[in-house]
Design a protein around this motif. Structure first.
Motif, PDB file in Angstrom:
ATOM      1  N   ALA A 195       8.876   4.914  14.332  1.00 45.86           N
ATOM      2  CA  ALA A 195       7.976   5.371  13.393  1.00 45.86           C
ATOM      3  C   ALA A 195       7.556   4.512  12.083  1.00 45.86           C
ATOM      4  O   ALA A 195       6.738   4.379  11.603  1.00 45.86           O
ATOM      5  CB  ALA A 195       8.151   6.824  12.897  1.00 45.86           C
ATOM      6  N   CYS A 196       8.535   3.335  11.921  1.00 47.31           N
ATOM      7  CA  CYS A 196       8.356   2.406  10.865  1.00 47.31           C
ATOM      8  C   CYS A 196       7.665   1.325  11.322  1.00 47.31           C
ATOM      9  O   CYS A 196       7.802   0.791  12.395  1.00 47.31           O
ATOM     10  CB  CYS A 196       9.887   2.177  10.338  1.00 47.31           C
ATOM     11  SG  CYS A 196      10.880   3.494   9.908  1.00 47.31           S
ATOM     12  N   GLU A 197       6.868   0.866  10.132  1.00 47.08           N
ATOM     13  CA  GLU A 197       5.977  -0.335  10.388  1.00 47.08           C
ATOM     14  C   GLU A 197       6.744  -1.771   9.564  1.00 47.08           C
ATOM     15  O   GLU A 197       6.594  -2.848   9.995  1.00 47.08           O
ATOM     16  CB  GLU A 197       4.754  -0.423   9.920  1.00 47.08           C
ATOM     17  CG  GLU A 197       4.027   0.758  10.361  1.00 47.08           C
ATOM     18  CD  GLU A 197       2.577   0.844   9.579  1.00 47.08           C
ATOM     19  OE1 GLU A 197       2.301   0.078   8.580  1.00 47.08           O
ATOM     20  OE2 GLU A 197       1.838   1.846  10.066  1.00 47.08           O
ATOM     21  N   GLN A 198       7.859  -1.412   8.960  1.00 42.72           N
ATOM     22  CA  GLN A 198       8.512  -2.263   8.091  1.00 42.72           C
ATOM     23  C   GLN A 198       9.761  -2.083   7.530  1.00 42.72           C
ATOM     24  O   GLN A 198       9.973  -0.868   7.245  1.00 42.72           O
ATOM     25  CB  GLN A 198       7.578  -2.952   6.671  1.00 42.72           C
ATOM     26  CG  GLN A 198       8.203  -3.746   5.959  1.00 42.72           C
ATOM     27  CD  GLN A 198       7.211  -3.912   4.550  1.00 42.72           C
ATOM     28  OE1 GLN A 198       6.314  -3.306   4.514  1.00 42.72           O
ATOM     29  NE2 GLN A 198       7.835  -4.892   3.795  1.00 42.72           N
ATOM     30  N   PHE A 199      10.772  -2.926   7.422  1.00 45.53           N
ATOM     31  CA  PHE A 199      12.080  -2.425   6.863  1.00 45.53           C
ATOM     32  C   PHE A 199      12.405  -3.474   5.810  1.00 45.53           C
ATOM     33  O   PHE A 199      12.064  -4.792   5.695  1.00 45.53           O
ATOM     34  CB  PHE A 199      12.987  -2.687   8.277  1.00 45.53           C
ATOM     35  CG  PHE A 199      12.946  -1.780   9.383  1.00 45.53           C
ATOM     36  CD1 PHE A 199      13.338  -0.721   9.276  1.00 45.53           C
ATOM     37  CD2 PHE A 199      11.908  -2.366  10.388  1.00 45.53           C
ATOM     38  CE1 PHE A 199      13.195   0.230  10.522  1.00 45.53           C
ATOM     39  CE2 PHE A 199      11.639  -1.564  11.503  1.00 45.53           C
ATOM     40  CZ  PHE A 199      12.364  -0.389  11.423  1.00 45.53           C
ATOM     41  N   GLY A 207       0.752  -0.919   0.198  1.00 45.33           N
ATOM     42  CA  GLY A 207       0.032  -0.106  -0.016  1.00 45.33           C
ATOM     43  C   GLY A 207       0.698   1.190  -0.006  1.00 45.33           C
ATOM     44  O   GLY A 207       2.120   1.275  -0.377  1.00 45.33           O
ATOM     45  N   PRO A 208       0.120   2.381   0.407  1.00 46.56           N
ATOM     46  CA  PRO A 208       1.059   3.584   0.560  1.00 46.56           C
ATOM     47  C   PRO A 208       2.207   3.640   1.243  1.00 46.56           C
ATOM     48  O   PRO A 208       2.236   2.740   2.280  1.00 46.56           O
ATOM     49  CB  PRO A 208      -0.001   4.792   1.113  1.00 46.56           C
ATOM     50  CG  PRO A 208      -1.367   3.998   1.116  1.00 46.56           C
ATOM     51  CD  PRO A 208      -1.150   2.444   0.866  1.00 46.56           C
ATOM     52  N   THR A 209       3.241   4.200   0.698  1.00 38.53           N
ATOM     53  CA  THR A 209       4.670   3.943   1.236  1.00 38.53           C
ATOM     54  C   THR A 209       5.413   5.032   1.509  1.00 38.53           C
ATOM     55  O   THR A 209       5.363   5.975   0.459  1.00 38.53           O
ATOM     56  CB  THR A 209       5.351   2.836   0.585  1.00 38.53           C
ATOM     57  OG1 THR A 209       4.826   1.695   0.220  1.00 38.53           O
ATOM     58  CG2 THR A 209       6.773   2.361   0.957  1.00 38.53           C
ATOM     59  N   ALA A 210       5.929   5.209   2.545  1.00 39.22           N
ATOM     60  CA  ALA A 210       6.903   6.229   2.823  1.00 39.22           C
ATOM     61  C   ALA A 210       8.292   5.766   2.814  1.00 39.22           C
ATOM     62  O   ALA A 210       8.672   4.567   3.506  1.00 39.22           O
ATOM     63  CB  ALA A 210       6.701   7.223   3.993  1.00 39.22           C
TER      64      ALA A 210
END
Length: 104
Positions: free
Chosen positions: A30-34, A10-13
């Motif tokens: 603040a990150c959900e994934q790496f 989905g939307p990604t920063a």
């Protein structure tokens, strides 16, 4: 997850840390994934952050099916720059002169 597996959702920063110490603890929180770029040599501990960013954004563009920019032979076709005044009519010049109460 390795970036070549296109693990985006989905939307990604994107946050890119510096080459020595990476991201700050608050940024990591603040990150959900790496994602990571696999290294195939022990010659270096990491890639230059600009090179790493290019690799990650390339894989993201493939995953998101962002179309390739048009080419004329071996050169990319340049588009005219976008207008500096958005559809709202409020451009950078107006924003700089805008008072806190909304008046100019």
């Amino acid at each position: 997850e390795p970036v070549q597996s296109h693990p985006f959702r989905g939307p990604t920063a994107f946050l890119m840390g510096n080459e020595g110490s990476g991201l700050l603890p608050a940024q990591l929180d603040a990150c959900e994934q790496f994602v990571y770029i696999p290294q195939h040599s022990h010659a270096t501990a990491s890639l230059n952050v600009n090179a790493a960013c290019a690799v990650v954004l390339h894989h993201f563009a493939q995953w998101a099916a962002i179309p390739e920019t048009a080419r004329d032979g071996y050169k990319f076709v340049e588009a005219p720059p976008p207008s500096s005044t958005p559809r709202s009519g409020m451009g950078l010049k107006q924003m700089r002169s805008l008072n806190a109460d909304g008046t100019f």
